[in-house]
Design an enzyme around this catalytic site. Structure first.
Site, short mmCIF file in Angstrom:
data_model
loop_
_atom_site.label_atom_id
_atom_site.label_comp_id
_atom_site.label_asym_id
_atom_site.label_seq_id
_atom_site.Cartn_x
_atom_site.Cartn_y
_atom_site.Cartn_z
N LYS A 101 -2.12 -2.16 -17.55
CA LYS A 101 -0.87 -2.92 -17.73
C LYS A 101 -0.91 -3.69 -19.05
O LYS A 101 0.07 -3.75 -19.79
CB LYS A 101 -0.71 -3.95 -16.60
CG LYS A 101 -0.02 -3.44 -15.37
CD LYS A 101 0.34 -4.64 -14.51
CE LYS A 101 0.55 -4.27 -13.07
NZ LYS A 101 0.67 -5.41 -12.19
N GLU B 149 -5.27 1.34 -3.04
CA GLU B 149 -5.29 0.12 -3.84
C GLU B 149 -6.06 -0.99 -3.11
O GLU B 149 -6.65 -1.87 -3.74
CB GLU B 149 -3.85 -0.32 -4.14
CG GLU B 149 -3.66 -0.90 -5.52
CD GLU B 149 -2.20 -1.02 -5.92
OE1 GLU B 149 -1.78 -0.29 -6.81
OE2 GLU B 149 -1.48 -1.86 -5.34
N HIS C 28 -0.24 26.23 4.63
CA HIS C 28 -0.10 27.41 3.78
C HIS C 28 -0.41 27.08 2.32
O HIS C 28 -0.02 27.80 1.41
CB HIS C 28 1.32 27.96 3.91
CG HIS C 28 1.64 28.32 5.33
ND1 HIS C 28 1.46 29.57 5.85
CD2 HIS C 28 2.09 27.54 6.36
CE1 HIS C 28 1.80 29.58 7.13
NE2 HIS C 28 2.18 28.35 7.47
O1 PA5 Z 1 0.43 -3.80 -4.06
C1 PA5 Z 1 0.72 -4.33 -5.11
O2 PA5 Z 1 0.58 -5.55 -5.30
C2 PA5 Z 1 1.27 -3.52 -6.28
O3 PA5 Z 1 1.30 -2.16 -6.03
C3 PA5 Z 1 2.68 -3.99 -6.62
O4 PA5 Z 1 3.51 -3.80 -5.50
C4 PA5 Z 1 3.27 -3.25 -7.82
O5 PA5 Z 1 2.40 -3.33 -8.91
C5 PA5 Z 1 4.63 -3.83 -8.20
O6 PA5 Z 1 4.51 -5.19 -8.47
P1 PA5 Z 1 5.78 -6.14 -8.58
O7 PA5 Z 1 6.37 -6.28 -7.23
O8 PA5 Z 1 5.28 -7.43 -9.11
O9 PA5 Z 1 6.72 -5.46 -9.53
#
Ligand code: PA5
Length: 461
Positions: free
Chosen positions: A432, A289, A318
């Protein structure tokens, strides 16, 4: 506490044309210094905050006091969160108590951790059926306070708890969210939950050492001061200009060079430790990410990214190693090894008279695991497959905190070297928004329209 990084098998001396030359490493050293300076500036001006987390003693104290106040009243900590709001807690639990299902039996003195991160109804409803609401402490975690998966599951869990304990439900819920925004904050305030916050300048996947990871860790009884102590030591080292003393920067430089100069679009995180398996999944999110981006800081379209894969040694020898040895040479391998296990797993001395067994008695599983890892590294190296190794002296709270902070710094430095913003995640927004539109959330009509036209195109195709 010690974590070593061994990059020898990334060099041309060991893997030939697939490896890095001394000249490339020397030249890269200048870029690494610039990356360090650039990131340091962004931390100093308050843009990014994760390096400060291990030093926030006030927050740690507040969390420990809260954990002490509820201790003994629950045998299950139920985290409701996803992504960066769940994976760190899972990695710590896996590291400190071993992977499910081989943990010790849970009780009020050893509460288990149940993480509801997916909205698969069979998983969520099955988990609820396995928990006793009167002995469960619910920890809802969402920085935005609006993530559909977290919010929907929490509404179910809150109802389940209220049905069982009535008005006392609010005493069994602790929320971790942003201090000044989000509907979770509003709900938690209205209903009187205990709340902890994370700083605005700390992104989800960099938040394990904030309340996001430390609240569930403290509720499970982990030593969060030791976790932070290990991370603090790494932070101090990560600001050093000297590459030999700065493991995070040295790792970032080597991994960036092998990826970009030798075209390795895949990195295999390869722990030889079941305790580090959760960490591999946490790292997968961090690396993917943070470094998978469409544009660079100059606004140019670059579509950069290195796909992280989690593989477990020796199990995946394996399953995956055939591909790794003979398939496309498009991967860099990063072994994660452990020097010392609490119990090395001695193989009984009794001999069987059978050739395939009688070289083993008196040796240990730890020795076999180590031999298998070194053998795999040698085999990959011999076939020109670049690999490097992180070695943790042992898997304990201090080393886990240190390793997580090291990998976060490495990721931040890699972002600088790539000249991208490692701290945003625009790419997940469109999906989203379509979900909100499909679920009827107000204000997403534009996305309903776009989704309809996508479906019409599919129908015609
Ligand atoms: O790294 C990030 O910002 C995302 O992966 C969030 O952690 C994830 O989308 C969850 O978001 P939130 O904490 O607002 O529920």
């Amino acid at each position: 506490m010690a974590i070593q990084f061994d990059p020898a098998n990334l060099t041309a001396a060991l893997v030939g044309e697939n490896g890095l030359t001394p000249a490339e490493l020397k030249e890269g050293g200048k870029a690494a210094q610039a990356a360090l300076a650039g990131f340091h500036k962004s931390v100093d001006d308050g843009t990014y905050g994760f390096p400060h987390l291990p030093f926030d003693l006030k927050n740690q104290k507040g969390i420990l006091e809260y954990a002490a106040s509820v201790k003994g009243s629950y045998d299950t900590v139920c985290v409701v969160g996803i992504g960066g709001s769940a994976l760190g807690a899972w990695a710590l639990d896996c590291g400190l108590r071993g992977p499910h299902p081989v943990q010790k039996p849970f009780s009020t003195s050893n509460p288990r951790l149940v993480i509801l991160d997916n909205v698969d109804p069979s998983f969520v409803m099955g988990a609820l059926a396995s928990m006793n609401p009167k002995r469960t402490l619910v920890n809802v975690i969402a920085k935005s306070g609006a993530t559909a998966e977290t919010v929907s599951t929490f509404l179910i869990v809150r109802d389940w708890l209220t049905q069982a304990v009535g008005k006392k439900a609010k005493q069994r819920i602790v929320a971790v969210t942003s201090e000044h925004r989000g509907d979770l904050k509003v709900l938690a305030t209205n209903e009187g939950y205990r709340m902890f916050y994370l700083p605005e300048n700390v992104g989800g996947r960099f938040s394990v050492l904030s309340s996001v990871g430390l609240v569930p860790a403290a509720l499970c009884g982990f030593d969060i001061r030791k976790i932070c102590k290990g991370a603090a030591a790494i932070t101090t080292a990560a600001w050093k200009n000297d590459l030999a003393a700065n493991t995070a920067l040295r790792a970032a430089l080597h991994h960036w060079l092998i990826w970009t100069k030798r075209n390795k679009p895949i990195q295999v995180a390869f722990p030889y430790s079941n305790q580090l398996w959760g960490m591999a999944f946490w790292f997968r999110q961090l690396w993917a990410e943070s470094l998978g981006k469409k544009t660079n800081r100059a606004g140019e379209v670059v579509h950069v990214g290195q796909t992280p894969i989690a593989a477990l040694g020796t199990t995946d020898q394996h399953s995956q190693v055939q591909l790794y040895m003979e398939g496309p040479n498009d991967k860099a391998f990063t072994f994660w090894t452990v020097k010392k296990f609490d119990n090395p797993g001695r193989i009984p001395k009794t001999k069987t008279g059978l050739e395939a067994m009688d070289y083993l008695p008196g040796q240990t599983l730890a020795k076999l695991l180590d031999a298998e890892q070194r053998a795999t590294a040698a085999a990959l190296t011999e076939t020109g497959r670049p690999n490097s190794t992180f070695t943790l002296d042992r898997v304990d709270a201090e080393h886990l905190g240190a390793f997580m902070q090291l990998l976060e710094f490495e990721t931040a430095f890699a972002g600088e070297l790539l000249n991208i913003n490692a701290f945003d995640q625009e790419g997940v927004e469109l999906g989203k928004k379509f979900t909100f539109a499909l679920m009827g959330r107000k204000g997403f009509d534009e996305y309903s329209g776009r989704f309809k036209s996508y479906e019409q195109k599919r129908a015609k195709s």
